[in-house]
Structure formats: C-alpha cells, structure tokens
Design an enzyme around this catalytic site. Structure first.
Site, PDB file in Angstrom:
ATOM      1  N   ASP A  79      72.825  14.533   2.184  1.00  0.00           N
ATOM      2  CA  ASP A  79      73.167  15.947   1.972  1.00  0.00           C
ATOM      3  C   ASP A  79      72.376  16.555   0.830  1.00  0.00           C
ATOM      4  O   ASP A  79      72.353  16.009  -0.274  1.00  0.00           O
ATOM      5  CB  ASP A  79      74.661  16.071   1.618  1.00  0.00           C
TER       6      ASP A  79
ATOM      7  N   HIS B 195      85.763  28.353   7.487  1.00  0.00           N
ATOM      8  CA  HIS B 195      86.525  28.911   6.362  1.00  0.00           C
ATOM      9  C   HIS B 195      87.691  29.775   6.802  1.00  0.00           C
ATOM     10  O   HIS B 195      88.520  30.170   5.996  1.00  0.00           O
ATOM     11  CB  HIS B 195      85.599  29.697   5.438  1.00  0.00           C
TER      12      HIS B 195
ATOM     13  N   GLU C  66      94.490  27.456 -18.830  1.00  0.00           N
ATOM     14  CA  GLU C  66      95.726  28.239 -18.807  1.00  0.00           C
ATOM     15  C   GLU C  66      95.612  29.433 -17.853  1.00  0.00           C
ATOM     16  O   GLU C  66      96.563  29.763 -17.147  1.00  0.00           O
ATOM     17  CB  GLU C  66      96.057  28.753 -20.221  1.00  0.00           C
ATOM     18  N   LEU C  67      94.446  30.084 -17.888  1.00  0.00           N
ATOM     19  CA  LEU C  67      94.293  31.290 -17.065  1.00  0.00           C
ATOM     20  C   LEU C  67      94.353  30.939 -15.581  1.00  0.00           C
ATOM     21  O   LEU C  67      94.978  31.624 -14.778  1.00  0.00           O
ATOM     22  CB  LEU C  67      92.966  31.993 -17.399  1.00  0.00           C
TER      23      LEU C  67
ATOM     24  N   ASN D 146      76.131  27.754 -11.905  1.00  0.00           N
ATOM     25  CA  ASN D 146      77.156  27.463 -10.908  1.00  0.00           C
ATOM     26  C   ASN D 146      78.353  28.409 -11.035  1.00  0.00           C
ATOM     27  O   ASN D 146      79.421  28.143 -10.507  1.00  0.00           O
ATOM     28  CB  ASN D 146      77.613  26.007 -11.013  1.00  0.00           C
TER      29      ASN D 146
ATOM     30  N   HIS E  26      71.533  17.997   5.224  1.00  0.00           N
ATOM     31  CA  HIS E  26      72.410  19.142   5.451  1.00  0.00           C
ATOM     32  C   HIS E  26      72.233  20.133   4.302  1.00  0.00           C
ATOM     33  O   HIS E  26      72.123  19.746   3.149  1.00  0.00           O
ATOM     34  CB  HIS E  26      73.876  18.699   5.509  1.00  0.00           C
TER      35      HIS E  26
ATOM     36  N   SER F  39      82.886  15.307   6.117  1.00  0.00           N
ATOM     37  CA  SER F  39      84.256  15.126   5.643  1.00  0.00           C
ATOM     38  C   SER F  39      85.253  15.584   6.695  1.00  0.00           C
ATOM     39  O   SER F  39      84.955  16.448   7.525  1.00  0.00           O
ATOM     40  CB  SER F  39      84.471  15.913   4.357  1.00  0.00           C
TER      41      SER F  39
ATOM     42  N   ILE G 119      79.869  17.451   9.777  1.00  0.00           N
ATOM     43  CA  ILE G 119      79.010  17.377   8.584  1.00  0.00           C
ATOM     44  C   ILE G 119      79.423  16.242   7.651  1.00  0.00           C
ATOM     45  O   ILE G 119      78.755  15.944   6.673  1.00  0.00           O
ATOM     46  CB  ILE G 119      78.996  18.728   7.846  1.00  0.00           C
TER      47      ILE G 119
HETATM   48  N1  GLN Z   1      79.120  15.781   3.674  1.00  0.00           N
HETATM   49  C1  GLN Z   1      79.753  16.795   2.917  1.00  0.00           C
HETATM   50  C2  GLN Z   1      81.059  17.226   3.571  1.00  0.00           C
HETATM   51  O1  GLN Z   1      81.141  17.372   4.737  1.00  0.00           O
HETATM   52  C3  GLN Z   1      78.881  18.016   2.734  1.00  0.00           C
HETATM   53  C4  GLN Z   1      79.519  19.025   1.829  1.00  0.00           C
HETATM   54  C5  GLN Z   1      78.769  20.321   1.639  1.00  0.00           C
HETATM   55  O2  GLN Z   1      78.087  20.786   2.512  1.00  0.00           O
HETATM   56  N2  GLN Z   1      78.909  20.950   0.513  1.00  0.00           N
HETATM   57  O3  GLN Z   1      82.033  17.442   2.881  1.00  0.00           O
HETATM   58 ZN    ZN Z   2      77.327  22.544   3.316  1.00  0.00          ZN
END
Ligand code: GLN
Ligand code: ZN
Length: 758
Positions: A603, A698, A18-19, A115, A645, A437, A435
């Site tokens: 990864d 980002h 809910e929050l 986490n 990675h 995706s 990387i």
């Molecule tokens: N292979 C993943 C991606 O590119 C690696 C994600 C990550 O670095 N957390 O989404």
């Molecule tokens: Zn990453």
C-alpha cells in the site's frame, strides 16, 4: 529592552485531548453546548498560561478553533453555503463541518503538505459576505482579561480564496474585491480594540508556485489592509516553503513584518537583503513546528547569526517555523518512553522554552543569560551530543547493507511477468478483490487492547485473531470473491503495525496531533537506522492462505507511506530513511513469496501526500519515492504479482510516476469520481492492470447490483476488461459487517452479470 520571542500558533485539542472528548460528547447529545464552551475557555486559558509562563513575547489569540480555522474564517465572512443558511449559529457550524441528516458536509482536504485537514469553503458569485468578528473579539478580550496582550491570528484573504472552491468551478479570485472589503472592515473593527494591535495574517498560500495573476493581488490587498488604521501592525506569515515571489512584493507595502520559515523554506535566505532594505521586522521561523526533536540551540543560533549578517538584529524576532499545531502537546505524560530517547524530544510546550531561550541567547548574548538559562542551554547541547553518538541510532549493519544493496528492481518487464502471473493465478477478467481490511469489530479491538495490556495470553489472542480470519475467509468464499485478504484484524494502524516490528521506530503514549476536527493521530517516530529483526506478516498471511484454496493476498504498507505518516529523524535526509525502510520491506516480500504467497499488495496510501509544495522539488521526490517502492518489491519473482494501492487523489499529474512504480496491479479509490479519474490511465496508454473502487464505502448506504453494474460499465468505457480489477474503495475497516457483507455480495453479483453478458 530586547526583542520579544514569537510563537506562530499553539495546538488547541488539549494535552489530554479534552476538546476532542467534549465535542464528541456533545455530538452524541451527552452534554450541552455550554459545556463545550466552558471546556474551550479552560483550554485557551491553559494554553495562554503555558506561553506566558515560558515568557513568550508574542502570544496568539484566535489560533483556537472548535473545529477548524478555515471554517471559522468562512463564518467570519458569512461565506455559508446555501444549504446551511437556514440553520442556527451553533447548528450551522458543525453541520458545515460534518454534515447533518439532510445535507452533506463541506469537503475537507489536506492543509498543504501536513497531516492536518481543513474545511474547503464553497463560494459562489452571488454570495453576500458580511463581517462576523465575534469569535475573534471574544478571544482577544479573554486573553486581555488574563493579562496577556495577544497578537490576533487570522487567515489572510489570498490564502482563504486560494484554498476555497467555487461551486461553479470558476476562478475564485474573482471574489477578491468582495472578500477584501470584509477584511478591511474586520481590521477596522480590530483596530478599535486597543491602542496598539498586532495582527498576524497567515498567507501560506504564497509559498506555492503562484500565477502572476495571484501575485498581482498581493500589493493591492496589503496596501488596502494597512490603510485602515494607523495603530495596526500587520505581520504576513508564510510557512512550509519559501515565499520569495511574495516577499519581493510585500516589502513594498506598509506591513509591519514578515514571518518566514527558515527550516522548510531555506530559499527565504536569498531575499534577506531586500527585507533588510525595507526596514521591516523579520519573524524568523527557526524552531521546528513540525517535528518532535529538540532543537540544537547552537545550530539555530548560527542560523540566526547568518540571517543577522543581512538583517539588523533589532529587526529580527525569534519564532517557531509555523504553528505548533503540528506537534504533540507536552512530554509530561510520556511515562513509559525510554529516558534516553525522551531526552531527544521536545513537544509544543517544551518548544516554548526553546524559543524563549534562543531569543535571549541571540539578542542578549550568552554571558547575559541567567544561570538557569545557561544550565538549560548546556543540557540542550548535551542532549544533542548524546543523540548524535547514541548506539540506538546507528546500526552498522543497516548502513553496510544499504551501501552494498544492488538489486533495485525486480526481474522482468511487466509484459513478460503478467503472462507468467495469469498462467499461474488463473484469475478471470474483472477479478474481484478488496483493499485489505475488514470491519474492526469491538471484539477485535478489545482483544488487541487486552493483549497489549497483558490481560490475555498470546495464545488466547492468536486464537481470537484466527477466528476472525476464519470468518473473513468463509465470508469471502461464500460471497464468491476471486482474490481474498485476511482482513487485517491484528493491525491497529497500517503504519504503526509495521513500525512496532521494525528497529529504529519509537512510540509515544500521548503524542497526539490534530488531524481534523476532533480527530487526532499518534504517528510513530523514526529515530534510528531501520531494520527488520524478523518476519512481520508471514504467520498471519500463511495461516489465512491455509484456510482457503483461493488466492490469499499478502498485505504490506509501502516505504513512502510509512515515512509520510511518521515523525522522521532530522539527522538523515528523508530519502535515506525511506530507503532503509524499503530494504527491510524487500525482505518481507521475499519471506512471503517463499511461504507460498502469490500476490502481495504494498500500500502506498500516502504516496501523493508527500508531494512537495513547489514544482521545482517534485522531480527529486518522485525519483527517490519510486526508487524505494521498487526496492521494496525488488525481491519479487516474475510470477509473484505485486499490487499497490493509492487513496483518492488526482492522478493526472503523477500518472507517469505511477507507471514507473511498475506494480502489476494498482487499486485506487475512485468511486466518488465515477470513471473520471480512470481516463488518464487510458490517455497515457497505461499497460498495467487497474482496480478502480466501484462503490463509495464511506456512505452507510448499500449500493444496489444495478448501480454497480452501471459503474462497471462506465469503467469499461475507459479500459478493457482484461485490464480491470473490481474492488470497493478502501477503508472497510471503518464500516460494519452489516454494511460490508451485502455491498460486496452485490458487487460480486454485478460482476457475474457483466461476465455472463460477455
Ligand atoms: N490495506 C489498507 C486497508 O484496507 C489500506 C488502507 C488505506 O487505503 N488507507 O485498510
Ligand atoms: Zn486507500
């Protein structure tokens, strides 16, 4: 009267998130701040009532937060960075957490080895701290009005300072005196709220390997805080590890009690005598606040009795090991889970009953339990027995495979392998790649959802995914990238995707846990022996490879990351679970290479996250984590190139470990640090190839060609072009194509300029 039970803290996001929902509505201007506050108040009431109904003796207030408790503490102290000072209260709070049009947000980082992520306070020597206790007082009074006499949770001064940063990077403990003065004022204020006040002061920073300088502040801090009023009872709470250095000091201060974690800080058992002699209350954290498994009440009882061999029973208070923030809310909404498995689980609400029952059992004895309680106890024992002997958990084949598994590393040394690989793959210096995706468009998400809900056929679903892959490949070819990826459209999450295809993994419908602010994650849980019934990625990757003459990189998630982002069974050591995953992945690597895939990326995004809090435990972790990464790629032939990675982290202290993983290429998230993070690779004479992120994905800003040229030049100052790959930072799946396309085009252009320049 017997001792009362204790819960360190309760989750706040709401059993139906809910929050999260109301905050996100507010941020997108679809509701007022009053609505947020009403929702928050409702949630607090509901959470208190859950605890009250479970007859928890010590219930917290101020464990609630609209965003984060460290941020709340900064506000409580008026530790507001200059750039936010001109804003009104409610604007200021969320601007600090999330940034606004003008100013970047404060940094966020992992809360110890969980986490959960907290906001990192920014301190400066000329800060003027002053008390703002309104949030705490409001929550206290709210609870009182509901007939609850709560303890008040606050983050302690040492933890606040320990987890903050100084804007000039100097020692933040220089601010100790100034901060402590406000804490004293706070406690004075709180002492006036009632005739008897219990304050739980969280000091988890004390479980780290602290310097003597930090340890020397404990006694002055707690002598001072205890002296402000005689009606205050202070409980200093630590968790996630032992805090023996601190305990030895704290017993000589006038605090009322110590909260210790006996599950993740077993060494706390070593100082029981000292606690006993001090006559302090011991809040014994024996119900796991970080996992989802039902406790074994008999086992917990044995642990408590063992503690009671040293500490008088009347001084022992039965508690959770840490705040229940790190577990999901309630099993009530798990409607589709196999009943057998559901019977092994306890989320936060169910853990309340465990604490209360264990408390009565321990303090009053079995015979004094009510018949209802006896039944609950018997059910708990039965559930644990059923779990132990369940065929869902034990797989002879997995166990046999593991004992007979001998290929623990791949053939050939890097020096030899890289020659074969370069000859076969023919890539340029400064080879460009990504990387894994690509943007997860609304259509892709919708298609995955529809398929899951059986609204579209497998055929339609596959067609949609293939179209996405086609577009991805076409764009990458057009753009001129050297090594392509398929884009990961079929993956909702890099761990869940594999978990869903492996035996031994379970999924919840509503097992959300707060990750930061309004964001929650729903980790898979590993309940049984792990095996791979069939290939998991081969069809998608080979389809993608068929669409291009360029090299298509296969994409897997590594064993340590799968482990670190799941709830892990507690009936096997973590390293054994990790090894089972590694063996399953080694089969996948082999299948991919048999299918003609020449580069495979495994990864390990969460490799660094799993590091233990205490130095003494690091070696053991590194040993099995490296072992399991190596097992997962042990099937790779010399000419198959293995990439790995890792996300943004300090590599300085783990560089040797990264080297030992022996991947041919590692891509790392570095753009925000320029070439700083790379320097360590040069310093230690790292031989394998490295792909540092050349722009920060980002930000919605598109990096110019010039900017990327400058960035690559900075990298070339550190490592030679033969050793460098060029890629963006990770996380393209969270961006839009409009941002990703021009950015990558600029990246490739930048590399062309540098290559031409020679
Ligand atoms: N292979 C993943 C991606 O590119 C690696 C994600 C990550 O670095 N957390 O989404
Ligand atoms: Zn990453």
């Amino acid at each position: 009267m017997s001792n009362k039970s204790y819960v360190v803290g309760f989750p706040r996001i709401g059993e139906q998130r809910e929050l999260k929902k109301v905050l996100e509505k507010y941020w997108s201007k679809e509701c007022s701040f009053e609505e947020v506050n009403e929702c928050a108040k409702e949630l607090r009431k509901r959470h208190w009532n859950y605890q009250k109904n479970a007859e928890i003796g010590h219930i917290s207030c101020n464990d609630f937060s609209l965003y984060d408790n460290m941020l709340d503490t900064a506000i409580m102290l008026n530790a507001v960075p200059k750039r936010f000072q001109h804003l009104s209260n409610q604007e200021q709070y969320f601007a600090m957490a999330r940034g606004n049009k003008e100013y970047v947000a404060m940094q966020m980082t992992k809360w110890f080895n969980t986490n959960y992520h907290y906001i990192v306070p920014e301190l400066s020597l000329d800060d003027e701290y002053r008390l703002n206790a309104s949030k705490i007082i409001n929550e206290y009074q709210e609870a009182k009005a509901l007939g609850i006499n709560p303890k008040i949770n606050i983050i302690g001064p040492l933890t606040f300072l320990g987890l903050s940063k100084r804007i000039d990077n100097e020692d933040r403990f220089e601010l100790f005196g100034k901060i402590l003065a406000v804490y004293k004022e706070l406690l004075t204020t709180l002492s006036k709220l009632d005739s008897n006040i219990i304050v739980q002061i969280d000091e988890p920073f004390l479980v780290k390997d602290n310097s003597s300088a930090v340890l020397s502040l404990i006694k002055p801090a707690y002598d001072a805080l205890c002296s402000v009023a005689s009606n205050l009872k202070l409980i200093v709470t630590t968790y996630f590890e032992h805090s023996n250095e601190a305990t030895k000091i704290l017993v000589n201060t006038p605090i009322y009690g110590l909260g210790l974690d006996f599950l993740y800080g077993e060494k706390n058992l070593d100082v029981l005598q000292i606690i006993a002699l001090s006559g302090k209350k011991l809040i014994a954290g024996v119900i796991d606040g970080r996992n989802i498994w039902k406790c074994d009440l008999e086992k917990s009882h044995v642990l408590l009795e063992c503690i009671a061999n040293s500490v008088p029973k009347e001084n022992i208070i039965v508690s959770t090991s840490c705040s229940l923030l790190h577990t999901p809310f309630t099993l009530k909404y798990e409607k589709t889970m196999k009943a057998e498995i559901k019977n092994w689980l306890a989320y936060a609400v169910e853990k309340l009953d465990e604490v209360a029952l264990l408390n009565d059992y321990f303090h009053e004895g079995y015979t004094h339990l009510s018949s209802e309680q006896k039944e609950a106890f018997q059910n708990n024992q039965k559930a644990n027995e059923l779990r132990k002997s369940s065929p869902l958990i034990h797989d002879k084949n997995v166990q046999n495979r593991l004992t007979s598994f001998t290929k623990t590393k791949r053939d050939g040394e890097f020096k030899e392998r890289i020659v074969l690989q370069k000859k076969r793959l023919q890539y340029n210096d400064l080879a460009t790649t990504t990387i894994g995706s690509f943007p997860q468009t609304p259509e892709v998400r919708q298609a995955r959802r529809d398929f899951k809900n059986k609204l579209i056929s497998q055929e339609t679903y596959e067609q949609k995914m293939k179209t996405y892959i086609d577009d991805c490949v076409a764009f990458q070819e057009e753009c001129g990238l050297d090594v392509l990826v398929h884009g990961e459209p079929e993956r909702n999450d890099m761990v869940e995707y594999f978990g869903e295809q492996l035996n031994g993994f379970g999924f919840s419908q509503n097992g959300w846990v707060q990750s930061y602010g309004s964001r929650c994650v729903k980790p898979p849980f590993i309940y049984g022996d792990v095996s791979r019934p069939k290939a998991m990625t081969v069809e998608w990757i080979t389809y993608a490879q068929q669409q291009t003459n360029k090299i298509m990189k296969g994409m897997l998630t590594g064993p340590v990351t799968i482990l670190n982002w799941s709830f892990v069974r507690n009936d096997l050591p973590r390293e054994q679970v990790s090894q089972q995953i590694a063996v399953a992945l080694s089969d996948e690597v082999d299948d991919l290479q048999q299918a003609g895939i020449q580069i495979i990326q495994v990864d390990e995004a969460a490799f660094k996250e799993g590091y233990p809090l205490r130095k003494a435990n690091i070696k053991t972790y590194e040993q099995w984590a490296v072992r399991d990464f190596k097992i997962s790629v042990s099937s790779a032939k010399k000419e198959t190139q293995i990439h790995t990675h890792m996300c943004y982290s300090q590599f300085n202290d783990i560089i040797q470990t990264i080297e030992a993983m022996d991947a041919d290429v590692i891509s790392i998230e570095t753009a925000r640090s320029g070439n700083e993070l790379l320097k360590i690779f040069k310093k230690v004479g790292y031989k394998q190839e490295v792909g540092p992120g050349v722009y920060d994905i980002h930000s919605p800003r598109i990096p110019s060609v010039d900017e990327i040229v400058t960035q690559i030049d900075a990298l070339l100052e550190v490592l030679p072009k033969e050793q460098l790959w060029i890629n963006p930072d990770c996380g393209l799946k969270t961006r839009k194509w409009e941002e990703v396309k021009p950015s990558l085009q600029n990246m490739v252009k930048a590399v062309e300029i540098i290559r031409k320049r020679g």
